[in-house]
Scaffold this active site. Structure first.
Site, PDB file in Angstrom:
ATOM      1  CB  VAL A  61      -1.233   7.674   3.657  1.00 21.21           C
ATOM      2  CG1 VAL A  61      -1.169   6.664   4.796  1.00 21.21           C
ATOM      3  CG2 VAL A  61      -2.424   8.617   3.848  1.00 21.21           C
ATOM      4  CB  ALA A 106       3.921   5.621   0.636  1.00 24.22           C
ATOM      5  CE  LYS A 107      -1.793   4.280  -4.917  1.00 21.39           C
ATOM      6  NZ  LYS A 107      -1.133   3.218  -5.713  1.00 21.39           N
ATOM      7  N   GLY A 108      -0.278   8.480  -2.467  1.00 21.98           N
ATOM      8  CA  GLY A 108      -0.606   9.899  -2.479  1.00 21.98           C
ATOM      9  C   GLY A 108      -1.736  10.162  -3.446  1.00 21.98           C
ATOM     10  CG  ASP A 147      -2.355   4.893  -8.542  1.00 23.81           C
ATOM     11  OD1 ASP A 147      -1.973   3.731  -8.364  1.00 23.81           O
ATOM     12  OD2 ASP A 147      -3.553   5.236  -8.414  1.00 23.81           O
TER      13      ASP A 147
END
Length: 419
Positions: A61, A106-108, A147
């Site tokens: 995202v 953002a993040k995945g 992460d």
């Protein structure tokens, strides 16, 4: 029905709406500021070691690209979903804006238990995920990082996969890499060191002497362990630690050196000792000067917030405190000093930014320069938050989020709406 849902996304939305009310954002502007620019869902098939094929769902995202590329980690966990990833991307936007970094959030993530995979399977899944993301990421579009459940090695696989498709080495496409392939010194420790640095600033503000102070760290992963070790170096006594496998508490203080040796060898706390085993549900509410929730979201609800017996709540994790808990903590503002997540754990993205800059320039800094520059940014953000708290008589979280949201709103307004 909205694409974005779930308890973690609902929490991020509730927080945003409260801030939007506080700073008077018109309702018609709010969806553009809150909802992400882009959300990607992919399937990642791999060959298992036994010859079967397994398929995993992956997400990325990108919240906004108003100031530059998006930035954020990639999480491997069995319960990862699009709503959680979206919330984490939104929080990353406010975090980057508060720190003054030229990024959007953002993040995945991949819905997988990384401990269930062999090293070969983990590499295959990581490379397949990056392969699927190549049309959507890049040094000036979106820069992934580690992460929970990922590490330097996974980032090296990401970088190599992207570079093979580009026909040239592109180290700046990810951060959190090993130093040997373009990473920066101090990146792995950056988040935990930042937590400890801001705790030290809070102790100065509250006139607490680190020598003789006590701390409890929930979540003894990369962030929690480095936070604990750095606090211990300051003279703080560590009373309790936990991870997803075990919890230890000793009111006279734990042997952090022995714990660190055990975790370095076995990867988890389980099996460290039979002495000091403790109920993890009770750890957060034990008396201490510093409480560091450094695990996952939503571990402090309203009931837990009412029972906290710490002086400083330092949020090493993203979103550990629910909005209902924030209402309780607002009533306890004179008792508990909150270092909100978007401030407290921002050391990681700050040093990731330094890594990205160094990779682009092909000019690398010494570790003391990395630490000094990171601490300067952390100090600036800390004092901006305190000034806002004093000016508007709001909570630390409200002040921190308002600064971040205002910067994003102002950037969108100044750039306008295209076409």
């Amino acid at each position: 029905m909205s694409t974005f849902s779930g308890p973690v996304f609902d929490m991020a939305k509730t927080q945003f709406e409260a801030i939007a009310d506080y700073i008077d954002i018109p309702h018609h502007e709010r969806p553009r500021i809150l909802l992400p620019k882009r959300a990607i869902t992919v399937t990642c098939p791999i060959h298992r070691d036994d010859g079967t094929v397994a398929v995993f769902e992956g997400y990325r995202v990108q919240h906004h690209l108003t100031f530059g590329p998006t930035k954020g980690g990639t999480r491997y966990a069995a319960d990862v979903d699009l709503g959680e990833v979206t919330a984490l991307a939104i929080w990353m936007s406010w975090k980057c804006a508060l720190a003054g970094l030229p990024y959007g959030g953002a993040k995945g993530g991949i819905a997988v238990d990384p401990y269930s995979l062999s090293r070969r399977e983990l590499e295959a899944l990581s490379r397949r995920y990056m392969q699927e993301m190549i049309p959507f990421v890049g040094p000036h579009t979106d820069v992934p990082a580690p992460d929970m459940g990922t590490n330097e090695q996974v980032m090296a696989w990401f970088m190599d996969t992207y570079s093979m498709y580009q026909g040239a080495t592109v180290p700046e496409v990810v951060t959190g890499k090993p130093v040997s392939v373009g990473g920066t010194v101090g990146r792995r420790e950056a988040t935990g060191r930042g937590v400890a640095h801001l705790v030290a600033r809070a102790m100065e503000h509250l006139n607490i002497n680190p020598r003789g102070a006590t701390a409890i760290v929930q979540g003894y992963g990369n962030v929690g362990s480095v936070s604990a070790l750095t606090l211990a170096e300051m003279g703080v006594k560590i009373l309790g630690v936990s991870d997803h496998t075990a919890c230890y508490f000793d009111p006279s203080g734990l042997d952090l050196g022995a714990i660190e040796q055990h975790v370095a060898k076995h990867g988890v706390l389980a099996g460290y000792s039979e002495a000091g085993l403790f109920d993890p549900k009770e750890l957060l509410i034990q008396p201490c000067d510093i409480l560091v929730p450094a695990a996952v979201e939503r571990v402090i609800d309203a009931a837990t917030a009412a029972k906290l017996r710490c002086r400083i709540l330092a949020e090493g994790a993203n979103g550990p405190t629910t909005p209902d808990a924030d209402l309780v903590l607002a009533q306890r503002q004179d008792e508990i000093f909150v270092l909100p997540d978007i401030l407290c754990n921002s050391g990681g993205v700050i040093v990731s930014y330094f890594e990205w800059v160094q990779d682009i320039q092909r000019l690398f800094w010494e570790e003391n320069e990395v630490k000094e520059r990171a601490n300067q940014i952390l100090d600036r953000a800390f004092h901006q938050v305190l000034d806002r708290v004093k000016r508007d008589r709001v909570t630390n979280r409200t002040a921190a989020m308002a600064i971040g949201v205002e910067k994003v709103r102002d950037g969108k307004r100044k750039r306008g709406l295209f076409p």
